[in-house]
Design a protein around this motif. Sequence first.
Motif, mmCIF file in Angstrom:
data_model
loop_
_atom_site.group_PDB
_atom_site.id
_atom_site.type_symbol
_atom_site.label_atom_id
_atom_site.label_comp_id
_atom_site.label_asym_id
_atom_site.label_seq_id
_atom_site.Cartn_x
_atom_site.Cartn_y
_atom_site.Cartn_z
ATOM 1 N N TRP A 103 -50.902 -10.702 -29.713
ATOM 2 C CA TRP A 103 -50.236 -9.406 -29.791
ATOM 3 C C TRP A 103 -48.891 -9.435 -29.080
ATOM 4 O O TRP A 103 -47.924 -8.816 -29.548
ATOM 5 C CB TRP A 103 -51.126 -8.299 -29.226
ATOM 6 N N LEU A 104 -48.805 -10.161 -27.976
ATOM 7 C CA LEU A 104 -47.518 -10.266 -27.276
ATOM 8 C C LEU A 104 -46.509 -11.050 -28.100
ATOM 9 O O LEU A 104 -45.309 -10.721 -28.106
ATOM 10 C CB LEU A 104 -47.707 -10.894 -25.900
ATOM 11 N N SER A 105 -46.960 -12.067 -28.825
ATOM 12 C CA SER A 105 -46.031 -12.808 -29.695
ATOM 13 C C SER A 105 -45.546 -11.927 -30.839
ATOM 14 O O SER A 105 -44.383 -11.989 -31.239
ATOM 15 C CB SER A 105 -46.682 -14.082 -30.228
ATOM 16 N N ARG A 106 -46.439 -11.079 -31.373
ATOM 17 C CA ARG A 106 -46.031 -10.145 -32.423
ATOM 18 C C ARG A 106 -45.018 -9.133 -31.878
ATOM 19 O O ARG A 106 -44.074 -8.746 -32.556
ATOM 20 C CB ARG A 106 -47.253 -9.394 -32.998
ATOM 21 N N GLU A 107 -45.240 -8.696 -30.632
ATOM 22 C CA GLU A 107 -44.300 -7.755 -30.011
ATOM 23 C C GLU A 107 -42.917 -8.394 -29.888
ATOM 24 O O GLU A 107 -41.902 -7.785 -30.246
ATOM 25 C CB GLU A 107 -44.802 -7.347 -28.630
ATOM 26 N N ARG A 108 -42.865 -9.629 -29.387
ATOM 27 C CA ARG A 108 -41.575 -10.324 -29.249
ATOM 28 C C ARG A 108 -40.891 -10.509 -30.600
ATOM 29 O O ARG A 108 -39.677 -10.336 -30.729
ATOM 30 C CB ARG A 108 -41.769 -11.670 -28.555
ATOM 31 N N VAL A 138 -38.356 1.101 -37.130
ATOM 32 C CA VAL A 138 -39.649 0.602 -37.606
ATOM 33 C C VAL A 138 -40.087 -0.594 -36.766
ATOM 34 O O VAL A 138 -41.229 -0.671 -36.312
ATOM 35 C CB VAL A 138 -39.579 0.236 -39.104
ATOM 36 N N HIS A 139 -39.166 -1.531 -36.545
ATOM 37 C CA HIS A 139 -39.506 -2.723 -35.766
ATOM 38 C C HIS A 139 -39.814 -2.372 -34.308
ATOM 39 O O HIS A 139 -40.738 -2.941 -33.720
ATOM 40 C CB HIS A 139 -38.383 -3.763 -35.836
ATOM 41 N N LEU A 140 -39.063 -1.445 -33.735
ATOM 42 C CA LEU A 140 -39.350 -1.046 -32.354
ATOM 43 C C LEU A 140 -40.672 -0.289 -32.264
ATOM 44 O O LEU A 140 -41.407 -0.431 -31.274
ATOM 45 C CB LEU A 140 -38.196 -0.208 -31.800
ATOM 46 N N ASP A 141 -40.991 0.491 -33.281
ATOM 47 C CA ASP A 141 -42.280 1.184 -33.314
ATOM 48 C C ASP A 141 -43.421 0.168 -33.359
ATOM 49 O O ASP A 141 -44.401 0.278 -32.627
ATOM 50 C CB ASP A 141 -42.336 2.119 -34.523
ATOM 51 N N LEU A 142 -43.266 -0.855 -34.196
ATOM 52 C CA LEU A 142 -44.281 -1.904 -34.265
ATOM 53 C C LEU A 142 -44.412 -2.636 -32.934
ATOM 54 O O LEU A 142 -45.520 -2.935 -32.487
ATOM 55 C CB LEU A 142 -43.937 -2.901 -35.372
ATOM 56 N N ALA A 143 -43.284 -2.919 -32.304
ATOM 57 C CA ALA A 143 -43.325 -3.610 -31.004
ATOM 58 C C ALA A 143 -44.102 -2.794 -29.992
ATOM 59 O O ALA A 143 -44.904 -3.344 -29.219
ATOM 60 C CB ALA A 143 -41.905 -3.870 -30.503
ATOM 61 N N GLY A 144 -43.913 -1.493 -29.995
ATOM 62 C CA GLY A 144 -44.661 -0.635 -29.085
ATOM 63 C C GLY A 144 -46.153 -0.648 -29.374
ATOM 64 O O GLY A 144 -46.971 -0.697 -28.453
ATOM 65 N N ARG A 145 -46.510 -0.637 -30.643
ATOM 66 C CA ARG A 145 -47.927 -0.686 -31.012
ATOM 67 C C ARG A 145 -48.558 -2.006 -30.580
ATOM 68 O O ARG A 145 -49.682 -2.039 -30.080
ATOM 69 C CB ARG A 145 -48.099 -0.505 -32.515
ATOM 70 N N TYR A 146 -47.815 -3.117 -30.791
ATOM 71 C CA TYR A 146 -48.334 -4.424 -30.386
ATOM 72 C C TYR A 146 -48.495 -4.494 -28.875
ATOM 73 O O TYR A 146 -49.445 -5.089 -28.363
ATOM 74 C CB TYR A 146 -47.430 -5.547 -30.872
ATOM 75 N N SER A 147 -47.581 -3.889 -28.149
ATOM 76 C CA SER A 147 -47.675 -3.865 -26.693
ATOM 77 C C SER A 147 -48.936 -3.136 -26.247
ATOM 78 O O SER A 147 -49.643 -3.585 -25.329
ATOM 79 C CB SER A 147 -46.432 -3.182 -26.118
ATOM 80 N N ILE A 148 -49.226 -2.025 -26.894
ATOM 81 C CA ILE A 148 -50.431 -1.260 -26.559
ATOM 82 C C ILE A 148 -51.684 -2.067 -26.881
ATOM 83 O O ILE A 148 -52.628 -2.119 -26.090
ATOM 84 C CB ILE A 148 -50.437 0.084 -27.308
ATOM 85 N N LYS A 149 -51.686 -2.728 -28.038
ATOM 86 C CA LYS A 149 -52.845 -3.541 -28.393
ATOM 87 C C LYS A 149 -53.050 -4.670 -27.393
ATOM 88 O O LYS A 149 -54.189 -4.970 -27.012
ATOM 89 C CB LYS A 149 -52.693 -4.095 -29.804
ATOM 90 N N ALA A 150 -51.962 -5.288 -26.939
ATOM 91 C CA ALA A 150 -52.079 -6.353 -25.939
ATOM 92 C C ALA A 150 -52.643 -5.803 -24.641
ATOM 93 O O ALA A 150 -53.469 -6.448 -23.989
ATOM 94 C CB ALA A 150 -50.722 -7.009 -25.700
ATOM 95 N N ALA A 151 -52.220 -4.614 -24.263
ATOM 96 C CA ALA A 151 -52.729 -3.999 -23.031
ATOM 97 C C ALA A 151 -54.218 -3.673 -23.155
ATOM 98 O O ALA A 151 -54.973 -3.844 -22.195
ATOM 99 C CB ALA A 151 -51.942 -2.734 -22.708
ATOM 100 N N LEU A 152 -54.632 -3.225 -24.325
ATOM 101 C CA LEU A 152 -56.046 -2.913 -24.528
ATOM 102 C C LEU A 152 -56.905 -4.172 -24.487
ATOM 103 O O LEU A 152 -58.008 -4.152 -23.951
ATOM 104 C CB LEU A 152 -56.248 -2.188 -25.855
ATOM 105 N N VAL A 153 -56.392 -5.244 -25.037
ATOM 106 C CA VAL A 153 -57.146 -6.495 -25.060
ATOM 107 C C VAL A 153 -57.269 -7.068 -23.657
ATOM 108 O O VAL A 153 -58.273 -7.676 -23.314
ATOM 109 C CB VAL A 153 -56.481 -7.507 -26.015
ATOM 110 N N SER A 154 -56.252 -6.851 -22.815
ATOM 111 C CA SER A 154 -56.279 -7.430 -21.483
ATOM 112 C C SER A 154 -57.306 -6.757 -20.577
ATOM 113 O O SER A 154 -57.658 -7.287 -19.543
ATOM 114 C CB SER A 154 -54.896 -7.361 -20.841
ATOM 115 N N ARG A 155 -57.785 -5.586 -20.957
ATOM 116 C CA ARG A 155 -58.844 -4.929 -20.197
ATOM 117 C C ARG A 155 -60.127 -5.731 -20.328
ATOM 118 O O ARG A 155 -60.288 -6.547 -21.220
ATOM 119 C CB ARG A 155 -59.083 -3.512 -20.716
ATOM 120 N N ALA A 156 -61.054 -5.452 -19.452
ATOM 121 C CA ALA A 156 -62.345 -6.139 -19.519
ATOM 122 C C ALA A 156 -62.991 -5.851 -20.864
ATOM 123 O O ALA A 156 -63.065 -4.697 -21.281
ATOM 124 C CB ALA A 156 -63.231 -5.664 -18.385
ATOM 125 N N PRO A 157 -63.445 -6.876 -21.549
ATOM 126 C CA PRO A 157 -64.041 -6.654 -22.869
ATOM 127 C C PRO A 157 -65.339 -5.859 -22.768
ATOM 128 O O PRO A 157 -66.115 -6.027 -21.833
ATOM 129 C CB PRO A 157 -64.303 -8.063 -23.407
#
Length: 112
Positions: A6-11, A28-47
């Motif tokens: 997700w971080l690579s997609r954000e970059r 559109v691209h900045l909106d996607l980057a923000g979504r990818y950032s959120i997904k990366a943050a969610l994944v980094s939480r304890a599964p």
Amino acid sequence: MERTYWLSRERASVSNARRATSAQSRLVHLDLAGRYSIKAALVSRAPARPETGVSLALPQPNRGDAEHYRQLEMGARWLASRSSNDQDRHEHLAMATKYSRLRLEAADDNRR
């Protein structure tokens, strides 16, 4: 590993936004980057344990939602303030005006 993805997609999205030729494609691209950032943050939480049935899927914004258009308008105004030439600035401001109008229409529809 999923967080890295997700971080690579954000970059990649931020890079695409830098190369974009129009204000709308930049947003559109900045909106996607923000979504990818959120997904990366969610994944980094304890599964979550599989038996809990908790989903990490993000809710998709309702495209008619006034708040969504407010965020797009804010982004367009921010891009306009950072533009290096007048043509880009005017294009971003035109998009901000469009999103402002859509926001007001969506807010009016929500009141009905």
